[in-house]
Design a protein around this motif. Structure first.
Motif, mmCIF file in Angstrom:
data_model
loop_
_atom_site.group_PDB
_atom_site.id
_atom_site.type_symbol
_atom_site.label_atom_id
_atom_site.label_comp_id
_atom_site.label_asym_id
_atom_site.label_seq_id
_atom_site.Cartn_x
_atom_site.Cartn_y
_atom_site.Cartn_z
ATOM 1 N N MET A 1 61.001 37.696 97.213
ATOM 2 C CA MET A 1 61.246 38.199 95.880
ATOM 3 C C MET A 1 59.909 38.363 95.171
ATOM 4 S SD MET A 1 63.452 36.373 92.944
ATOM 5 C CE MET A 1 64.490 37.426 92.033
ATOM 6 N N ARG A 2 59.710 39.474 94.553
ATOM 7 C CA ARG A 2 58.470 39.747 93.839
ATOM 8 C C ARG A 2 58.651 39.441 92.369
ATOM 9 N NH1 ARG A 2 55.974 45.330 95.507
ATOM 10 N NH2 ARG A 2 54.034 44.185 95.354
ATOM 11 N N TYR A 3 57.626 38.811 91.819
ATOM 12 C CA TYR A 3 57.627 38.502 90.387
ATOM 13 C C TYR A 3 56.806 39.537 89.647
ATOM 14 C CZ TYR A 3 59.403 34.024 91.909
ATOM 15 O OH TYR A 3 60.158 33.052 92.478
ATOM 16 N N LYS A 4 57.291 39.943 88.529
ATOM 17 C CA LYS A 4 56.564 40.915 87.725
ATOM 18 C C LYS A 4 55.848 40.180 86.599
ATOM 19 C CE LYS A 4 59.357 44.890 88.665
ATOM 20 N NZ LYS A 4 59.967 46.077 88.138
ATOM 21 N N MET A 5 54.587 40.525 86.421
ATOM 22 C CA MET A 5 53.793 39.926 85.358
ATOM 23 C C MET A 5 53.924 40.772 84.098
ATOM 24 S SD MET A 5 52.513 37.224 86.581
ATOM 25 C CE MET A 5 51.350 36.835 85.319
ATOM 26 N N ILE A 6 54.101 40.122 82.983
ATOM 27 C CA ILE A 6 54.174 40.811 81.702
ATOM 28 C C ILE A 6 52.752 41.158 81.287
ATOM 29 C CG2 ILE A 6 54.811 40.614 79.291
ATOM 30 C CD1 ILE A 6 56.986 38.646 80.182
ATOM 31 N N LYS A 7 52.499 42.421 81.048
ATOM 32 C CA LYS A 7 51.157 42.851 80.677
ATOM 33 C C LYS A 7 50.912 42.732 79.181
ATOM 34 C CE LYS A 7 50.583 46.004 84.487
ATOM 35 N NZ LYS A 7 50.300 47.363 84.909
ATOM 36 N N GLU A 8 51.946 42.840 78.400
ATOM 37 C CA GLU A 8 51.770 42.876 76.964
ATOM 38 C C GLU A 8 52.937 42.171 76.294
ATOM 39 O OE1 GLU A 8 51.338 46.305 73.551
ATOM 40 O OE2 GLU A 8 51.427 46.859 75.643
ATOM 41 N N ILE A 9 52.632 41.258 75.387
ATOM 42 C CA ILE A 9 53.713 40.592 74.666
ATOM 43 C C ILE A 9 53.769 41.039 73.213
ATOM 44 C CG2 ILE A 9 53.765 38.573 76.151
ATOM 45 C CD1 ILE A 9 52.154 37.090 74.030
ATOM 46 N N LYS A 10 52.733 41.725 72.754
ATOM 47 C CA LYS A 10 52.705 42.222 71.383
ATOM 48 C C LYS A 10 52.663 43.745 71.422
ATOM 49 C CE LYS A 10 49.156 42.735 68.505
ATOM 50 N NZ LYS A 10 47.914 42.465 67.860
ATOM 51 N N THR A 11 53.638 44.386 70.853
ATOM 52 C CA THR A 11 53.646 45.844 70.818
ATOM 53 C C THR A 11 53.565 46.303 69.373
ATOM 54 O OG1 THR A 11 56.052 45.884 70.779
ATOM 55 C CG2 THR A 11 54.999 46.072 72.917
ATOM 56 N N GLU A 12 52.891 47.406 69.181
ATOM 57 C CA GLU A 12 52.776 47.991 67.850
ATOM 58 C C GLU A 12 53.778 49.123 67.709
ATOM 59 O OE1 GLU A 12 48.810 49.061 66.748
ATOM 60 O OE2 GLU A 12 47.950 47.391 67.836
ATOM 61 N N THR A 13 54.232 49.350 66.493
ATOM 62 C CA THR A 13 55.194 50.402 66.224
ATOM 63 C C THR A 13 54.492 51.742 66.149
ATOM 64 O OG1 THR A 13 56.468 48.808 64.940
ATOM 65 C CG2 THR A 13 57.015 51.114 64.641
ATOM 66 N N LYS A 14 54.990 52.710 66.903
ATOM 67 C CA LYS A 14 54.393 54.041 66.909
ATOM 68 C C LYS A 14 55.093 54.932 65.899
ATOM 69 C CE LYS A 14 52.633 54.360 71.592
ATOM 70 N NZ LYS A 14 52.665 55.123 72.839
ATOM 71 N N VAL A 15 54.294 55.679 65.138
ATOM 72 C CA VAL A 15 54.844 56.672 64.220
ATOM 73 C C VAL A 15 54.980 58.001 64.965
ATOM 74 C CG1 VAL A 15 54.445 57.926 62.077
ATOM 75 C CG2 VAL A 15 53.843 55.516 62.236
ATOM 76 N N LEU A 16 53.906 58.399 65.628
ATOM 77 C CA LEU A 16 53.917 59.570 66.499
ATOM 78 C C LEU A 16 53.481 59.120 67.881
ATOM 79 C CD1 LEU A 16 52.330 62.202 64.103
ATOM 80 C CD2 LEU A 16 54.718 62.014 64.734
ATOM 81 N N LYS A 17 53.162 60.061 68.758
ATOM 82 C CA LYS A 17 52.833 59.730 70.140
ATOM 83 C C LYS A 17 51.613 58.806 70.259
ATOM 84 C CE LYS A 17 52.484 61.897 74.620
ATOM 85 N NZ LYS A 17 52.500 63.130 75.369
ATOM 86 N N PHE A 18 50.595 59.026 69.421
ATOM 87 C CA PHE A 18 49.374 58.233 69.518
ATOM 88 C C PHE A 18 48.976 57.578 68.203
ATOM 89 C CE2 PHE A 18 48.364 62.590 68.580
ATOM 90 C CZ PHE A 18 47.444 62.496 67.546
ATOM 91 N N ILE A 19 49.794 57.692 67.180
ATOM 92 C CA ILE A 19 49.498 57.097 65.869
ATOM 93 C C ILE A 19 50.433 55.917 65.651
ATOM 94 C CG2 ILE A 19 49.438 57.483 63.393
ATOM 95 C CD1 ILE A 19 48.853 60.399 63.939
ATOM 96 N N TYR A 20 49.831 54.774 65.369
ATOM 97 C CA TYR A 20 50.599 53.561 65.140
ATOM 98 C C TYR A 20 50.815 53.342 63.642
ATOM 99 C CZ TYR A 20 49.635 52.556 70.013
ATOM 100 O OH TYR A 20 49.578 52.621 71.377
ATOM 101 N N LEU A 21 51.833 52.564 63.311
ATOM 102 C CA LEU A 21 52.168 52.294 61.916
ATOM 103 C C LEU A 21 51.023 51.575 61.209
ATOM 104 C CD1 LEU A 21 54.295 52.372 59.672
ATOM 105 C CD2 LEU A 21 55.130 50.177 60.503
ATOM 106 N N PHE A 22 50.384 50.610 61.881
ATOM 107 C CA PHE A 22 49.284 49.886 61.258
ATOM 108 C C PHE A 22 48.111 50.826 60.961
ATOM 109 C CE2 PHE A 22 45.489 47.213 61.200
ATOM 110 C CZ PHE A 22 45.858 46.303 60.224
ATOM 111 N N ASP A 23 47.883 51.822 61.820
ATOM 112 C CA ASP A 23 46.825 52.800 61.574
ATOM 113 C C ASP A 23 47.096 53.577 60.288
ATOM 114 O OD1 ASP A 23 45.613 52.027 63.907
ATOM 115 O OD2 ASP A 23 46.357 53.733 65.080
ATOM 116 N N VAL A 24 48.338 53.986 60.094
ATOM 117 C CA VAL A 24 48.705 54.745 58.893
ATOM 118 C C VAL A 24 48.535 53.880 57.651
ATOM 119 C CG1 VAL A 24 50.607 55.917 57.706
ATOM 120 C CG2 VAL A 24 50.278 56.251 60.154
#
Length: 116
Positions: A1-24
Motif C-alpha cells: 500500500m502506498r502512502y500519499k504525502m500531503i504537500k500543502e495544508i494551508k490553501t489560499e482562496t483564489k479570486v481568479l486563476k492566478f489572483i488570490y483573495l489576500f493579494d486583492v
C-alpha cells in the motif's frame, strides 16, 4: 500500500486563476495608504507617485525567485528581522597553509596521550 504525502495544508482562496483573495485585499489596502500619502507629495508629482506606489505594491506581492513558497515582502521582513550578531559568512582561507600544524593543536589537552 502506498502512502500519499500531503504537500500543502494551508490553501489560499483564489479570486481568479492566478489572483488570490489576500493579494486583492493587500493591494486595496496598499492603494488606500498611497492615496492617503499623496497629499504630502508635490502637486505635480501626485499621479506619478500613485502609479509608482501601485507598481511597487505589485512587485513586493510577487513570488520570490529564490524561495518559491514565500513572497518578496516576506523575504524582506526576514532580512530585516534577522539577528545580525549570530550570522557570520563562511570564509575561505586565502593561504595554502595547513589548518592543523601538529597533533598538539588538533587534540589540545590530550596531546600528551599521543605517541609520536
Amino acid at each position: 500500500m502506498r502512502y500519499k504525502m500531503i504537500k500543502e495544508i494551508k490553501t489560499e482562496t483564489k479570486v481568479l486563476k492566478f489572483i488570490y483573495l489576500f493579494d486583492v485585499v493587500f493591494l486595496v489596502a496598499w492603494i488606500a495608504v498611497g492615496v492617503m500619502l499623496k497629499n504630502i507629495v508635490y502637486t505635480d508629482l501626485q499621479i506619478p507617485f500613485i502609479i509608482v506606489h501601485i507598481i511597487f505594491g505589485l512587485i513586493i506581492r510577487a513570488g520570490s525567485p529564490y524561495n518559491k513558497q514565500k513572497k518578496i515582502y516576506e523575504a524582506i521582513s526576514f532580512f530585516l528581522k534577522k539577528d545580525k550578531n549570530t550570522y557570520s559568512p563562511i570564509s575561505i582561507p586565502t593561504s595554502k597553509k595547513p589548518l592543523i600544524k601538529n597533533y598538539g593543536e588538533m587534540y589540545g589537552e590530550y596531546s600528551d596521550l599521543i605517541t609520536k
